[in-house]
Design a protein around this motif. Structure first.
Motif, PDB file in Angstrom:
ATOM      1  N   LEU A   1      34.110  -9.911  -0.092  1.00  0.00           N
ATOM      2  CA  LEU A   1      34.549 -10.717  -1.430  1.00  0.00           C
ATOM      3  C   LEU A   1      35.983 -11.515  -1.473  1.00  0.00           C
ATOM      4  O   LEU A   1      36.096 -12.394  -1.499  1.00  0.00           O
ATOM      5  N   ILE A   2      36.760 -10.350  -0.709  1.00  0.00           N
ATOM      6  CA  ILE A   2      38.240 -10.788  -0.650  1.00  0.00           C
ATOM      7  C   ILE A   2      38.436 -11.561   0.296  1.00  0.00           C
ATOM      8  O   ILE A   2      39.206 -12.790   0.345  1.00  0.00           O
TER       9      ILE A   2
ATOM     10  N   ILE B   1      40.374 -20.239  -0.727  1.00  0.00           N
ATOM     11  CA  ILE B   1      41.614 -20.596  -1.224  1.00  0.00           C
ATOM     12  C   ILE B   1      42.286 -21.359  -0.165  1.00  0.00           C
ATOM     13  O   ILE B   1      42.667 -22.697  -0.309  1.00  0.00           O
TER      14      ILE B   1
ATOM     15  N   MET C   1      46.788 -16.065   0.174  1.00  0.00           N
ATOM     16  CA  MET C   1      46.452 -15.316  -0.816  1.00  0.00           C
ATOM     17  C   MET C   1      47.660 -14.518  -1.499  1.00  0.00           C
ATOM     18  O   MET C   1      47.670 -14.528  -2.974  1.00  0.00           O
TER      19      MET C   1
ATOM     20  N   PRO D   1      34.710  -7.072  -9.054  1.00  0.00           N
ATOM     21  CA  PRO D   1      34.432  -8.479  -8.414  1.00  0.00           C
ATOM     22  C   PRO D   1      33.718  -9.425  -9.322  1.00  0.00           C
ATOM     23  O   PRO D   1      34.247 -10.676  -9.307  1.00  0.00           O
TER      24      PRO D   1
ATOM     25  N   ILE E   1      36.960 -10.815 -11.013  1.00  0.00           N
ATOM     26  CA  ILE E   1      37.723 -11.694 -10.015  1.00  0.00           C
ATOM     27  C   ILE E   1      36.879 -13.193  -9.888  1.00  0.00           C
ATOM     28  O   ILE E   1      37.418 -14.290  -9.736  1.00  0.00           O
TER      29      ILE E   1
ATOM     30  N   ALA F   1      42.921 -15.018  -9.384  1.00  0.00           N
ATOM     31  CA  ALA F   1      41.859 -14.278  -8.683  1.00  0.00           C
ATOM     32  C   ALA F   1      42.441 -13.731  -7.294  1.00  0.00           C
ATOM     33  O   ALA F   1      42.140 -12.631  -6.733  1.00  0.00           O
ATOM     34  N   SER F   2      43.823 -14.188  -6.611  1.00  0.00           N
ATOM     35  CA  SER F   2      44.423 -13.774  -5.781  1.00  0.00           C
ATOM     36  C   SER F   2      45.125 -12.482  -5.967  1.00  0.00           C
ATOM     37  O   SER F   2      44.853 -11.354  -5.247  1.00  0.00           O
TER      38      SER F   2
ATOM     39  N   SER G   1      42.423  -9.796  -6.551  1.00  0.00           N
ATOM     40  CA  SER G   1      41.984  -9.539  -5.238  1.00  0.00           C
ATOM     41  C   SER G   1      43.002  -8.356  -4.443  1.00  0.00           C
ATOM     42  O   SER G   1      42.471  -7.426  -3.923  1.00  0.00           O
TER      43      SER G   1
ATOM     44  N   LEU H   1      42.427  -5.187  -6.003  1.00  0.00           N
ATOM     45  CA  LEU H   1      41.450  -4.214  -5.655  1.00  0.00           C
ATOM     46  C   LEU H   1      41.835  -3.841  -4.063  1.00  0.00           C
ATOM     47  O   LEU H   1      41.495  -2.625  -3.899  1.00  0.00           O
ATOM     48  N   MET H   2      42.399  -4.345  -3.356  1.00  0.00           N
ATOM     49  CA  MET H   2      42.695  -4.034  -1.902  1.00  0.00           C
ATOM     50  C   MET H   2      43.572  -2.711  -2.180  1.00  0.00           C
ATOM     51  O   MET H   2      43.467  -1.774  -1.215  1.00  0.00           O
TER      52      MET H   2
END
Lengths: 259, 281
Positions: free
Chosen positions: A110-111, A118, B30, B238, B241, B254-255, B258, B261-262
């Protein structure tokens, strides 16, 4: 006997759980009615007919095969060459490069997909199947590299050295000695990459618009709720994946164990 | 030697460039976007932490993270509990020549399409689905009801998928344990249970941990299963996001999410790193 019976019961229950959704999916793909749920009204092939005459689905299927073949080939070639470079050549900072090549493995699809979306949007690159290929190479390259690297053992070194001593050029050593000896690892990389690309949804969904892959097309089918057509597509996809696994088992891993 | 050194670089370059261009650069983009912000339809290119602040402020966004963690934790625990006995029975109680077949059978549905597998559970769990109708027929339920669109359905879909994966990693670990250890324990008077708790279980811990970690990473990053089976009532990370990406086209937000989450995944990795000895599996 005291442990055998509960064990057998447990295994059967586990298999029942594992197979329940698959069996329901396949049975109701033959449903002679509009809803793929009980009661089963009789056998009909009309949903399969529907699938194979749906031009969007068939186009997506062809797209998926193309994306799979191209991305798996690229990932395998790049992965193999990089593995060869790091296993056979003296490269300063090899550990860093190894780490860098494996890094995408630790990040969610997903990431990776959002990053690509983007970036592509920012650089004005249009959404297309090419973007999917790019994304699928990113996720499969670490696997192809890892498989090839782990199989580039010491036993091929002497054969490569012999070829070099006999006057072979670097590319000849690679193409005529290393590649044939590494064939099982290369084939395994390719099939694994293809299988993962074939089933990958989230990246493909984020970076495509008009031409889409099969999972993306299936996703739009899912929006219509329970539909025997979806069951039929799912069964067809399952059959194709099974065929791939059997081919892999027979031609890749069988060879490897024999060698 | 010099020519060979150059050859090495030539072989390495394509893969390296690919990873740089399509993994490292997007990642940097990102990170950059996450400190920019969107105002109206404009992208404001001034560094600030406003997206991260919004994430911590808006309870529905933060809730998505906690919901994700909760679902993933339950999934990991249930999958291990369910897969371990299966792997154990296959490794120790099934005759050697049947083991491979047993294992292949256990992971065969792994090859169904990921999307279709979640959809298949919908056939089982939905209002007209197999379970609901069976219960009504048996008289245990007065009228049909839906078991889908809930966190429970998401967990069920996950446990189904990861039981197969964990059975594989745990089995691979169990068959590597020399039978001599168990024999020694039993010679020294340990009961079957004692030999399991003190010998087999500790030795199979690496397989459990690696399987559990892979399960964690894949489950917490998955959009498909929660979207199909869990529905839209309680979002996971997810889903939240993708909501930013699709409904609001808010790439900066969203970045930022993300990256959060990482960060969570990395933190769990670091916390469990000493258990994850990859060479043991």
């Amino acid at each position: 006997m005291l442990t055998v019976i509960p064990a057998a019961v447990y295994v059967l229950a586990a298999y029942a759980f594992i197979y329940l959704p698959v069996v329901v999916l396949v049975i109701f793909s033959f449903q002679d009615g509009r809803l793929p749920v009980p009661p089963f009204k009789g056998v009909s092939l009309r949903w399969y007919h529907e699938v194979f005459s749906d031009s969007d689905l068939m186009e997506a299927l062809v797209n998926s095969v193309m994306v799979g073949v191209v991305s798996a080939t690229l990932a395998t070639v790049l992965g193999f060459l990089a593995a060869h470079a790091l296993a056979r050549h003296r490269i300063p900072g090899a550990v860093v490069f190894q780490w860098l090549l494996m890094a995408p493995l630790s990040v969610s699809y997903l990431i990776i997909g959002i990053g690509l979306l983007i970036t592509f949007t920012a650089t004005g690159m249009p959404k297309s199947l090419l973007s999917v290929v790019i994304g699928h190479v990113v996720i499969n390259l670490p696997l192809a590299f890892g498989i090839c690297y782990s199989q580039l053992g010491g036993h091929q070194v002497s054969a490569e050295r012999a070829a070099r001593d006999l006057g072979a050029r670097e590319w000849q050593v690679l193409a005529l000695v290393s590649v044939p000896m590494m064939w099982p690892a290369i084939a395994a990389s390719f099939f694994l990459s293809f299988t993962l690309s074939w089933d990958e949804f989230i990246i493909a969904w984020l970076v495509t618009r008009f031409d889409v892959t099969l999972p993306v097309e299936i996703w739009s089918l899912l929006r219509s709720g329970l539909d025997p057509t979806t069951n039929a597509v799912g069964t067809v996809v399952f059959a194709i994946s099974m065929a791939l696994v059997i081919v892999m088992e027979l031609f890749v891993f069988r060879r490897k164990t024999r060698a | 030697m010099n020519r060979r050194g150059l050859a090495g670089w030539v072989l390495l370059a394509p893969a390296l460039l690919w990873v740089m261009a399509f993994f490292v650069v997007p990642f940097a983009v990102m990170a950059l976007y996450s400190v920019w912000r969107r105002e109206g339809t404009q992208l404001v290119r001034e560094p600030s932490l406003v997206n991260y602040e919004t994430f911590l402020d808006k309870s529905y966004l933060l809730d998505a993270l906690f919901n994700s963690l909760e679902i993933t934790a339950i999934t990991v625990v249930l999958s291990v509990l369910f897969a371990y006995p299966l792997a154990y029975i296959l490794a120790f109680l099934v005759p050697r020549r049947w083991q491979r077949l047993g294992l292949i059978l256990a992971i065969l549905p792994f090859w169904t399409s990921y999307l279709v597998r979640s959809y298949s559970w919908l056939l089982v769990l939905s209002e007209n689905g197999v379970i609901s109708q069976t219960l009504v027929t048996l008289g245990l339920l007065s009228e049909t009801m839906s078991f889908a669109n809930s966190n429970g359905a998401t967990v069920l879909g996950f446990v189904h998928f990861f039981t197969m994966l964990l059975a594989l990693t745990i089995y691979a670990n169990l068959v590597q344990i020399s039978p001599n250890y168990r024999r020694a324990a039993e010679d020294l008077g340990a009961s079957r249970l004692q030999s399991f708790i003190h010998v087999v279980l500790p030795l199979s811990l690496p397989g459990i941990m690696i399987g559990a970690f892979i399960t964690f990473v894949l489950a917490i990053g998955d959009y498909v299963t929660p979207q199909i089976l869990g529905g839209n009532r309680e979002l996971v990370m997810p889903q939240a996001i993708l909501l930013q990406v699709q409904r609001r086209a808010d790439f900066p937000m969203a970045s930022a999410m993300s990256l959060v989450l990482m960060l969570v995944i990395s933190a769990v990795f670091l916390a469990s790193a000493r258990w994850l000895k990859m060479d043991r599996v």
